[in-house]
Design an enzyme around this catalytic site. Structure first.
Site, PDB file in Angstrom:
ATOM      1  N   LYS A   1      -1.726 -26.736 -28.485  1.00 43.95           N
ATOM      2  CA  LYS A   1      -3.327 -26.681 -28.389  1.00 43.95           C
ATOM      3  C   LYS A   1      -3.666 -25.250 -29.073  1.00 43.95           C
ATOM      4  O   LYS A   1      -4.623 -25.248 -29.959  1.00 43.95           O
ATOM      5  CB  LYS A   1      -3.908 -26.557 -27.166  1.00 43.95           C
TER       6      LYS A   1
ATOM      7  N   ASP B   1     -11.939 -31.128 -23.867  1.00 46.57           N
ATOM      8  CA  ASP B   1     -11.596 -30.680 -22.695  1.00 46.57           C
ATOM      9  C   ASP B   1     -12.695 -30.209 -21.525  1.00 46.57           C
ATOM     10  O   ASP B   1     -12.760 -30.949 -20.563  1.00 46.57           O
ATOM     11  CB  ASP B   1     -10.585 -29.766 -22.361  1.00 46.57           C
TER      12      ASP B   1
ATOM     13  N   GLY C   1      -7.003 -19.456 -11.573  1.00 43.65           N
ATOM     14  CA  GLY C   1      -6.159 -19.349 -12.512  1.00 43.65           C
ATOM     15  C   GLY C   1      -6.971 -18.869 -13.873  1.00 43.65           C
ATOM     16  O   GLY C   1      -8.211 -18.972 -13.920  1.00 43.65           O
ATOM     17  N   ALA C   2      -6.126 -18.170 -14.954  1.00 37.19           N
ATOM     18  CA  ALA C   2      -6.965 -17.700 -15.995  1.00 37.19           C
ATOM     19  C   ALA C   2      -6.251 -17.651 -17.085  1.00 37.19           C
ATOM     20  O   ALA C   2      -6.135 -16.719 -17.899  1.00 37.19           O
ATOM     21  CB  ALA C   2      -7.179 -15.917 -15.551  1.00 37.19           C
TER      22      ALA C   2
ATOM     23  N   TYR D   1      -3.569 -34.199 -12.729  1.00 40.03           N
ATOM     24  CA  TYR D   1      -3.310 -35.565 -12.179  1.00 40.03           C
ATOM     25  C   TYR D   1      -1.788 -35.767 -11.877  1.00 40.03           C
ATOM     26  O   TYR D   1      -1.122 -35.419 -12.435  1.00 40.03           O
ATOM     27  CB  TYR D   1      -4.255 -36.549 -13.127  1.00 40.03           C
TER      28      TYR D   1
END
Ligand code: ATR
Length: 279
Positions: free
Chosen positions: A69, A106, A131-132, A221
């Protein structure tokens, strides 16, 4: 003579278990689009050459998944504003002028799932994002656009959370902290964007951050969401949800960019829930 079918696909590594061919095949049938969609296992060192080959060979669009990505930001010839903010690309589309556009769907996919499918209100609410890393960066701009009261970003390495909060401060009220400094006031929504679940870990969130009205959402998921979703349910939150809806909604946003039509997502989400099961 029938016209050639427009070609699409997903580049990832590994990619064999990707649901994207299933989702886009479903969308194509439902909307009557003549197109093919395949998964391509592409190693990092060949990523940019394979993208050029794909579009040079007549391909129309690609989804980009892990670990490509960030590399795709360089490969794209133009970027949408949301892809530039995310510093990551999950969709490439060949435009009419033959320029390959990089987009990131996203965050929009997450917001669609939260607001339209789950009917969760974000505006004026208190959000905690765990989270970062890249996953958090990818969703912050569309979330802040809904004007929450505050987005607290909590991370194991507090400096990364502080840096991310500062980078997005022009878009809304953000705060970056370590887990110990999250505070004891329950949040309306807690989003898990860490990769801790992959190893079965739960980020050490203070117990008071979660109350009976808190909704918990994991961007992952299936098995990857299991530890967090189970922990959230046992902690007595209002609702704990895995990110299957986000997966389908980000795909629908990509599909719309490519084909100009937005497919219905509910039947695909239901079909995937059957496959993946509840966690
Ligand atoms: P991604 O693109 O999936 O966000 P990343 O950039 O590697 O991947 O970020 C992973 C995130 O999960 C980080 O916020 C990481 O915390 P650090 O910045 O401190 O490394 C977080 N993470 C991974 N494993 C974790 C664990 N066991 N407990 C808590 N946080 C964890």
């Amino acid at each position: 003579m029938s016209a050639a079918v427009d070609e699409y696909g997903v580049f990832g590594h590994p990619v064999a278990h990707s649901f994207s061919p299933f989702i886009h095949g479903f969308f194509a049938r439902a909307t009557g689009q003549q197109m093919s969609y395949r998964a391509y296992d592409v190693a990092p060192e060949e990523f940019s050459a394979r993208v050029k080959d794909f579009f040079g060979g007549g391909g129309r669009g690609l989804n980009i998944t892990l670990p490509h990505k960030i590399a795709a930001v360089e490969t794209a010839q133009e970027l949408t504003a949301r892809a530039a903010h995310a510093a990551a690309v999950n969709t490439l589309a060949l435009q009419d002028d033959n320029v390959v556009l990089g987009d990131n769907t996203d965050g929009a996919g997450l917001v669609r799932d939260l607001c339209d499918n789950l009917r969760i209100v974000i505006t004026q609410r208190r959000l905690l994002v765990l989270g970062a890393g890249g996953a958090t960066r990818g969703v912050l701009a569309p979330i802040l656009a809904l004007e929450p009261a505050i987005v607290v970003i909590a991370n194991r390495t507090p400096e990364r959370a502080e840096a991310l909060a500062a980078a997005f401060a022009d878009l809304g009220v953000t705060q970056g902290v370590g887990f110990a400094h999250v505070g004891d006031t329950p949040f309306d929504l807690i989003i898990n964007a860490t990769s801790a679940s992959l190893s079965g870990d739960i980020p050490p969130i203070p117990a008071g951050a979660l109350g009976p009205e808190t909704v918990c959402y994991d961007l992952a998921y299936g098995r990857s969401a299991m530890a967090f979703v189970r922990w959230a349910k046992h902690s007595g939150c209002r609702r704990a949800v895995q990110g299957l809806g986000m997966l389908v909604e980000q795909a629908a946003e990509s599909f719309r960019l490519w084909r100009g039509v937005r497919p219905e997502t509910a039947p695909v989400i239901a079909a995937l829930k059957e496959r993946v099961g509840s966690v």
